[in-house]
Design an enzyme around this catalytic site. Structure first.
Site, PDB file in Angstrom:
ATOM      1  N   GLU A  36      31.835  59.172  52.999  1.00  0.00           N
ATOM      2  CA  GLU A  36      30.905  59.332  51.866  1.00  0.00           C
ATOM      3  C   GLU A  36      29.617  60.045  52.315  1.00  0.00           C
ATOM      4  O   GLU A  36      29.100  59.747  53.401  1.00  0.00           O
ATOM      5  CB  GLU A  36      30.542  57.928  51.352  1.00  0.00           C
ATOM      6  CG  GLU A  36      29.556  57.925  50.181  1.00  0.00           C
ATOM      7  CD  GLU A  36      29.073  56.512  49.812  1.00  0.00           C
ATOM      8  OE1 GLU A  36      28.962  55.636  50.722  1.00  0.00           O
ATOM      9  OE2 GLU A  36      28.798  56.285  48.630  1.00  0.00           O
ATOM     10  N   LYS A 107      31.596  58.772  41.706  1.00  0.00           N
ATOM     11  CA  LYS A 107      31.579  57.333  42.019  1.00  0.00           C
ATOM     12  C   LYS A 107      31.150  56.525  40.795  1.00  0.00           C
ATOM     13  O   LYS A 107      30.116  56.817  40.171  1.00  0.00           O
ATOM     14  CB  LYS A 107      30.602  57.108  43.181  1.00  0.00           C
ATOM     15  CG  LYS A 107      30.528  55.693  43.711  1.00  0.00           C
ATOM     16  CD  LYS A 107      29.557  55.655  44.896  1.00  0.00           C
ATOM     17  CE  LYS A 107      29.415  54.318  45.560  1.00  0.00           C
ATOM     18  NZ  LYS A 107      28.444  54.359  46.683  1.00  0.00           N
ATOM     19  N   CYS A 142      33.170  53.856  48.580  1.00  0.00           N
ATOM     20  CA  CYS A 142      32.299  52.849  49.187  1.00  0.00           C
ATOM     21  C   CYS A 142      32.139  51.584  48.339  1.00  0.00           C
ATOM     22  O   CYS A 142      33.054  50.785  48.249  1.00  0.00           O
ATOM     23  CB  CYS A 142      30.944  53.492  49.533  1.00  0.00           C
ATOM     24  SG  CYS A 142      30.070  52.588  50.849  1.00  0.00           S
TER      25      CYS A 142
HETATM   26  N1  LIG Z   1      27.041  53.425  49.971  1.00  0.00           N
HETATM   27  C1  LIG Z   1      27.469  52.280  49.486  1.00  0.00           C
HETATM   28  O1  LIG Z   1      28.117  52.229  48.450  1.00  0.00           O
HETATM   29  C2  LIG Z   1      27.124  51.053  50.287  1.00  0.00           C
HETATM   30  C3  LIG Z   1      27.897  49.836  49.854  1.00  0.00           C
HETATM   31  C4  LIG Z   1      27.489  48.630  50.627  1.00  0.00           C
HETATM   32  O2  LIG Z   1      26.673  48.687  51.523  1.00  0.00           O
HETATM   33  C5  LIG Z   1      28.099  47.344  50.272  1.00  0.00           C
HETATM   34  O3  LIG Z   1      28.858  47.264  49.301  1.00  0.00           O
HETATM   35  O4  LIG Z   1      27.818  46.350  50.983  1.00  0.00           O
END
Ligand SMILES: NC(=O)CCC(=O)C(=O)O
Length: 260
Positions: A36, A107, A142
């Site tokens: 990502e 996303k 993510c």
């Molecule tokens: N970039 C993200 O989506 C980080 C997600 C995260 O840190 C978490 O779900 O814990």
């Protein structure tokens, strides 16, 4: 999978060139996956605006060239996309071996609660699957990993291999490895979870990219530094797993509201 290190001391343009070289080195692979927001860093919120690019911007251009030079399918991770109306999105790109854009996924679940990505970026509103020669990919990004209903939607749309580029922090690494396995087991699908390494915006990244099979076995797991993780797996085993242990068929639908 290319677990790219994202550190502030490397200019974005150099990283783009370096990652293009890593992709070219994977000639002969069926699919290459990047993490990502590997240009700006997923937690470098102040960089999103300056680092944003149109969908067909410099990252897509460089990755399309690298994919066609290597002759591979490339999930190029995500970029901060600036849409024509000015809204920013965290957008994943899937490129074919001829360098064509096969799919873009914005996303859906933005991270940060009332700050960061959650306020700086717009939310996607569409599930995306991509048919490859040997499997159908379902794409998520993510923080999406925490939302099982999104993955179930992808499976209902035909996904057998779930690809999750991420910039997951070291301090929640246990959640990353647990959730990647959970999404594989509950959906009886392969999960390709590709994170970043390094430290940006003061947030140490977890690395530990993983390939998990439909039975929840971890076929390969990276360490915490930059790493190329190469895995052989047979996506046709998804159908067999789903037949032998038909839990997906035992779903009871319509339980999302309590009965009165
Ligand atoms: N970039 C993200 O989506 C980080 C997600 C995260 O840190 C978490 O779900 O814990």
């Amino acid at each position: 999978m290319l677990q790219v290190a994202v550190n502030e001391d490397e200019p974005v343009e150099s990283r783009r060139r370096r990652v293009a070289g890593l992709v070219r080195d994977q000639a002969g692979a069926d699919l290459v996956v990047l993490p990502e927001l590997w240009t700006t860093g997923a937690f470098a919120y102040e960089e999103f605006d300056g680092g944003a690019e149109p969908l067909r911007g410099p990252t897509l251009e460089a990755m399309a060239k690298a994919a066609s030079d290597a002759g591979v399918w490339l999930h190029a991770g995500s970029v901060p996309e600036r849409a024509p109306d000015g809204t920013l999105y965290n957008t994943s790109l899937v490129l074919s071996p001829s360098g064509d854009l096969a799919a873009a996924y914005r996303k859906i679940h933005r991270f940060g609660f009332d700050k960061g990505e959650a306020v700086l970026m717009g939310a996607g509103d569409a599930l995306v699957t991509v048919r490859l020669p040997h499997t159908t990919l379902g794409v998520a990004t993510c923080y999406d990993l925490r939302f099982p209903e999104l993955f179930r939607g992808l499976v209902d749309a035909g996904a057998e291999t779930l690809v999750v580029p991420a910039g997951w922090p070291e301090r929640r690494r246990d959640h990353w490895t647990l959730l990647a396995r959970a999404r594989a087991v509950e959906n009886q699908a392969f999960v390709l979870a590709c994170g970043t390494a390094g430290t940006h915006a003061g947030v140490e990244q977890a690395g530990h990219s993983m390939v998990v099979d439909p039975w929840g076995e971890v076929l390969a797991e990276a360490g915490s530094g930059e790493q190329v993780l190469t895995v052989d797996f047979d996506p046709t085993t998804v159908a067999g797993t789903r037949e032998r242990f038909p839990a997906l068929k035992d779903r009871v639908l319509g339980l999302d509201r309590p009965r009165r």
